[in-house]
Scaffold this motif. Structure first.
Motif, PDB file in Angstrom:
ATOM      1  N   VAL A 198       0.808  -1.224   0.000  1.00  0.00           N
ATOM      2  CA  VAL A 198       0.000   0.000   0.000  1.00  0.00           C
ATOM      3  C   VAL A 198       0.843   1.277   0.000  1.00  0.00           C
ATOM      4  CG1 VAL A 198      -1.957  -1.112   1.161  1.00  0.00           C
ATOM      5  CG2 VAL A 198      -0.189   0.026   2.524  1.00  0.00           C
ATOM      6  N   SER A 199       2.129   1.179   0.243  1.00  0.00           N
ATOM      7  CA  SER A 199       2.959   2.376   0.365  1.00  0.00           C
ATOM      8  C   SER A 199       3.245   2.998  -0.996  1.00  0.00           C
ATOM      9  CB  SER A 199       4.288   2.040   1.044  1.00  0.00           C
ATOM     10  OG  SER A 199       5.102   1.260   0.191  1.00  0.00           O
ATOM     11  N   ARG A 200       3.676   4.251  -0.974  1.00  0.00           N
ATOM     12  CA  ARG A 200       4.160   4.872  -2.204  1.00  0.00           C
ATOM     13  C   ARG A 200       5.514   4.286  -2.579  1.00  0.00           C
ATOM     14  NH1 ARG A 200       4.352  10.870  -1.553  1.00  0.00           N
ATOM     15  NH2 ARG A 200       6.617  10.860  -1.511  1.00  0.00           N
ATOM     16  N   SER A 201       6.348   4.073  -1.562  1.00  0.00           N
ATOM     17  CA  SER A 201       7.621   3.386  -1.762  1.00  0.00           C
ATOM     18  C   SER A 201       8.077   2.817  -0.429  1.00  0.00           C
ATOM     19  CB  SER A 201       8.693   4.327  -2.324  1.00  0.00           C
ATOM     20  OG  SER A 201       9.073   5.287  -1.356  1.00  0.00           O
ATOM     21  N   THR A 202       8.754   1.683  -0.486  1.00  0.00           N
ATOM     22  CA  THR A 202       9.358   1.079   0.700  1.00  0.00           C
ATOM     23  C   THR A 202      10.778   0.678   0.355  1.00  0.00           C
ATOM     24  OG1 THR A 202       7.267   0.218   1.588  1.00  0.00           O
ATOM     25  CG2 THR A 202       9.295  -0.831   2.343  1.00  0.00           C
ATOM     26  N   ILE A 203      11.745   1.235   1.085  1.00  0.00           N
ATOM     27  CA  ILE A 203      13.154   0.896   0.887  1.00  0.00           C
ATOM     28  C   ILE A 203      13.597   0.041   2.064  1.00  0.00           C
ATOM     29  CG2 ILE A 203      15.496   1.791   0.622  1.00  0.00           C
ATOM     30  CD1 ILE A 203      14.257   4.398  -0.408  1.00  0.00           C
ATOM     31  N   MET A 204      14.057  -1.172   1.758  1.00  0.00           N
ATOM     32  CA  MET A 204      14.523  -2.097   2.789  1.00  0.00           C
ATOM     33  C   MET A 204      16.042  -2.126   2.771  1.00  0.00           C
ATOM     34  SD  MET A 204      11.667  -5.013   2.107  1.00  0.00           S
ATOM     35  CE  MET A 204      11.401  -4.407   0.456  1.00  0.00           C
ATOM     36  N   THR A 205      16.660  -1.858   3.912  1.00  0.00           N
ATOM     37  CA  THR A 205      18.105  -1.693   3.967  1.00  0.00           C
ATOM     38  C   THR A 205      18.748  -2.653   4.948  1.00  0.00           C
ATOM     39  OG1 THR A 205      17.988  -0.012   5.727  1.00  0.00           O
ATOM     40  CG2 THR A 205      17.835   0.760   3.447  1.00  0.00           C
ATOM     41  N   ASP A 206      20.016  -2.959   4.686  1.00  0.00           N
ATOM     42  CA  ASP A 206      20.845  -3.715   5.615  1.00  0.00           C
ATOM     43  C   ASP A 206      22.298  -3.469   5.246  1.00  0.00           C
ATOM     44  OD1 ASP A 206      21.663  -5.697   7.639  1.00  0.00           O
ATOM     45  OD2 ASP A 206      19.564  -6.354   7.524  1.00  0.00           O
ATOM     46  N   TYR A 207      23.223  -4.145   5.950  1.00  0.00           N
ATOM     47  CA  TYR A 207      24.635  -3.771   5.883  1.00  0.00           C
ATOM     48  C   TYR A 207      25.511  -4.740   5.103  1.00  0.00           C
ATOM     49  CZ  TYR A 207      25.697  -7.327   9.404  1.00  0.00           C
ATOM     50  OH  TYR A 207      25.849  -8.521  10.068  1.00  0.00           O
ATOM     51  N   MET A 208      24.939  -5.773   4.465  1.00  0.00           N
ATOM     52  CA  MET A 208      25.703  -6.714   3.668  1.00  0.00           C
ATOM     53  C   MET A 208      25.042  -6.871   2.310  1.00  0.00           C
ATOM     54  SD  MET A 208      26.538  -9.690   6.519  1.00  0.00           S
ATOM     55  CE  MET A 208      27.485 -10.683   5.350  1.00  0.00           C
ATOM     56  N   GLU A 209      25.855  -6.893   1.260  1.00  0.00           N
ATOM     57  CA  GLU A 209      25.308  -7.006  -0.093  1.00  0.00           C
ATOM     58  C   GLU A 209      24.556  -8.322  -0.278  1.00  0.00           C
ATOM     59  OE1 GLU A 209      24.959  -4.836  -2.246  1.00  0.00           O
ATOM     60  OE2 GLU A 209      26.433  -3.267  -1.815  1.00  0.00           O
ATOM     61  N   SER A 210      25.016  -9.388   0.388  1.00  0.00           N
ATOM     62  CA  SER A 210      24.325 -10.676   0.263  1.00  0.00           C
ATOM     63  C   SER A 210      22.920 -10.597   0.847  1.00  0.00           C
ATOM     64  CB  SER A 210      25.119 -11.774   0.957  1.00  0.00           C
ATOM     65  OG  SER A 210      25.364 -11.431   2.321  1.00  0.00           O
ATOM     66  N   ILE A 211      22.746  -9.814   1.917  1.00  0.00           N
ATOM     67  CA  ILE A 211      21.418  -9.629   2.489  1.00  0.00           C
ATOM     68  C   ILE A 211      20.540  -8.850   1.508  1.00  0.00           C
ATOM     69  CG2 ILE A 211      20.094  -8.585   4.369  1.00  0.00           C
ATOM     70  CD1 ILE A 211      22.456  -9.008   6.199  1.00  0.00           C
ATOM     71  N   ILE A 212      21.102  -7.819   0.887  1.00  0.00           N
ATOM     72  CA  ILE A 212      20.338  -7.028  -0.082  1.00  0.00           C
ATOM     73  C   ILE A 212      19.925  -7.887  -1.265  1.00  0.00           C
ATOM     74  CG2 ILE A 212      20.336  -4.980  -1.543  1.00  0.00           C
ATOM     75  CD1 ILE A 212      20.428  -4.525   1.549  1.00  0.00           C
ATOM     76  N   ASP A 213      20.827  -8.744  -1.729  1.00  0.00           N
ATOM     77  CA  ASP A 213      20.467  -9.659  -2.826  1.00  0.00           C
ATOM     78  C   ASP A 213      19.290 -10.537  -2.427  1.00  0.00           C
ATOM     79  OD1 ASP A 213      22.482  -8.655  -4.415  1.00  0.00           O
ATOM     80  OD2 ASP A 213      23.905 -10.270  -3.946  1.00  0.00           O
ATOM     81  N   ASN A 214      19.300 -11.018  -1.170  1.00  0.00           N
ATOM     82  CA  ASN A 214      18.197 -11.879  -0.721  1.00  0.00           C
ATOM     83  C   ASN A 214      16.913 -11.088  -0.546  1.00  0.00           C
ATOM     84  OD1 ASN A 214      17.343 -14.561   0.089  1.00  0.00           O
ATOM     85  ND2 ASN A 214      17.113 -13.712   2.151  1.00  0.00           N
ATOM     86  N   ILE A 215      17.005  -9.846  -0.077  1.00  0.00           N
ATOM     87  CA  ILE A 215      15.816  -8.983  -0.002  1.00  0.00           C
ATOM     88  C   ILE A 215      15.200  -8.828  -1.385  1.00  0.00           C
ATOM     89  CG2 ILE A 215      15.051  -6.596   0.346  1.00  0.00           C
ATOM     90  CD1 ILE A 215      16.976  -6.460   2.722  1.00  0.00           C
ATOM     91  N   ARG A 216      16.042  -8.566  -2.371  1.00  0.00           N
ATOM     92  CA  ARG A 216      15.530  -8.382  -3.740  1.00  0.00           C
ATOM     93  C   ARG A 216      14.889  -9.662  -4.259  1.00  0.00           C
ATOM     94  NH1 ARG A 216      20.953  -4.979  -5.337  1.00  0.00           N
ATOM     95  NH2 ARG A 216      20.203  -2.945  -4.585  1.00  0.00           N
ATOM     96  N   TYR A 217      15.474 -10.804  -3.895  1.00  0.00           N
ATOM     97  CA  TYR A 217      14.845 -12.070  -4.274  1.00  0.00           C
ATOM     98  C   TYR A 217      13.477 -12.207  -3.608  1.00  0.00           C
ATOM     99  CZ  TYR A 217      13.909 -17.031  -4.804  1.00  0.00           C
ATOM    100  OH  TYR A 217      13.308 -18.225  -5.106  1.00  0.00           O
ATOM    101  N   ASN A 218      13.394 -11.867  -2.319  1.00  0.00           N
ATOM    102  CA  ASN A 218      12.119 -11.984  -1.611  1.00  0.00           C
ATOM    103  C   ASN A 218      11.079 -11.004  -2.139  1.00  0.00           C
ATOM    104  OD1 ASN A 218      12.776 -14.152   0.082  1.00  0.00           O
ATOM    105  ND2 ASN A 218      13.741 -12.809   1.589  1.00  0.00           N
ATOM    106  N   ILE A 219      11.520  -9.833  -2.591  1.00  0.00           N
ATOM    107  CA  ILE A 219      10.589  -8.924  -3.270  1.00  0.00           C
ATOM    108  C   ILE A 219      10.034  -9.606  -4.511  1.00  0.00           C
ATOM    109  CG2 ILE A 219      10.417  -6.772  -4.584  1.00  0.00           C
ATOM    110  CD1 ILE A 219      12.528  -5.611  -2.637  1.00  0.00           C
ATOM    111  N   TRP A 220      10.908 -10.203  -5.297  1.00  0.00           N
ATOM    112  CA  TRP A 220      10.466 -10.912  -6.506  1.00  0.00           C
ATOM    113  C   TRP A 220       9.510 -12.057  -6.135  1.00  0.00           C
ATOM    114  CZ3 TRP A 220      10.922 -16.026  -7.900  1.00  0.00           C
ATOM    115  CH2 TRP A 220      10.577 -16.340  -9.211  1.00  0.00           C
TER     116      TRP A 220
END
Length: 302
Positions: free
Chosen positions: A100-122
């Motif tokens: 429902v948001s206009r935008s949601t940015i999910m952040t963390d401190y390791m690139e591997s975590i960001i890759d997994n976040i992007r996978y979970n978004i998909w």
């Protein structure tokens, strides 16, 4: 590896078992489980990964489940808002707000975590051709305006029609998935270098178990102060036995924030379904609401 995320007392965390595991997909359900259909009325899907690859951001934790349940209960608060999730880990709470948001940015401190976040978004937004056709047919049958919006890629307008068009829950879920794909993003954020990150101040910051110890208290206060709008709100779930919590509450108060703290409602507790290898202790949790100024749009977390 912990980066200051240690917990008071003896931990039963099974490091060896977690190092040996690769990926695990988990279903997080809302509502009453249908034994016949073997599903919940509403579900999100999360991939957990190895601690070797992602540190403690590799898996779901009880505090994040509590935060997600609270968001699901109060999802309308996030409609049209800009949201930032700190210490997102697998990204579960943020993915839910992205419906429902206009935008949601999910952040963390390791690139591997960001890759997994992007996978979970998909995982929670991907639509194949058949899905897209189903949603388009449903919207076209029910609402010409929403159908045109869908065809034009205006997911917001299509999503706005959901309240008027409850006759096809399956298609409604597809539109929500499309909304997640439009609104959700994963981004690397080092709290020690937050000034170099191009994130505009947001309406809402969310997080769970961010204050693990005294080592990250000052940097977290800086991050919240840097990225939250003057009239915005920071919602956080914290365990009551983290040694950094009292100092964080003191420092963020000194930074000009009011602090509201209430015990987590009983209906949000228990049956977390988090990974057995974490051996998470039975803990008590508190809902925290941090604001610089009173804003009726953002009520106290309770």
């Amino acid at each position: 590896m912990l980066g200051g995320r240690e917990k008071i007392g003896q931990s039963n965390f099974d490091w060896q078992q977690q190092m040996l595991r690769k990926h695990a997909r988990r279903t997080i359900g809302f509502g009453k489980y249908d034994k016949k259909e073997r599903e919940y009325p509403d579900e999100l899907y999360i991939r957990e990964i190895s601690i070797v690859d992602a540190g403690l951001g590799c898996a779901l934790w009880d505090g994040g489940i509590i935060l997600t349940r609270w968001i699901h209960k109060h999802l309308e608060l996030f409609r049209g808002a800009t949201v930032l999730e700190l210490g997102a880990g697998c990204g579960l709470p943020g993915i839910l707000t992205a419906r429902v948001s206009r935008s949601t940015i999910m952040t963390d401190y390791m690139e591997s975590i960001i890759d997994n976040i992007r996978y979970n978004i998909w995982l929670n937004s991907h639509l194949d051709d058949e899905d897209t056709e189903h949603a388009a047919e449903w919207l076209g049958r029910c609402c010409e305006r929403a159908s045109r919006a869908w065809a034009a890629g205006d997911i917001d307008a299509a999503r706005a029609a959901l309240e008027e068009l409850p006759d096809d829950p399956a298609a409604a879920k597809l539109v929500l998935r499309a909304a997640v794909g439009r609104a959700a993003h994963g981004l690397f954020l080092d709290w020690e270098d937050c000034e170099s990150v191009a994130i505009e101040p947001v309406d809402v910051i969310i997080g769970a178990e961010l204050t693990y110890s005294l080592l990250n208290v000052s940097s977290l206060v800086r991050v919240v102060s840097r990225f939250l709008k003057p009239d915005g709100v920071f919602y956080e779930i914290l365990s009551n036995d983290r040694d950094g919590v009292p100092e964080f509450v003191r420092q963020i108060g000194d930074a000009g924030f009011t602090v509201d703290a209430v015990p987590v409602p009983r209906e949000l507790m228990g049956s977390y379904g988090t990974s057995p290898w974490t051996f998470q202790d039975v803990e008590t949790y508190t809902c925290y609401t941090f604001r610089r100024t009173a804003n009726p749009r953002w009520p106290r977390m309770e």
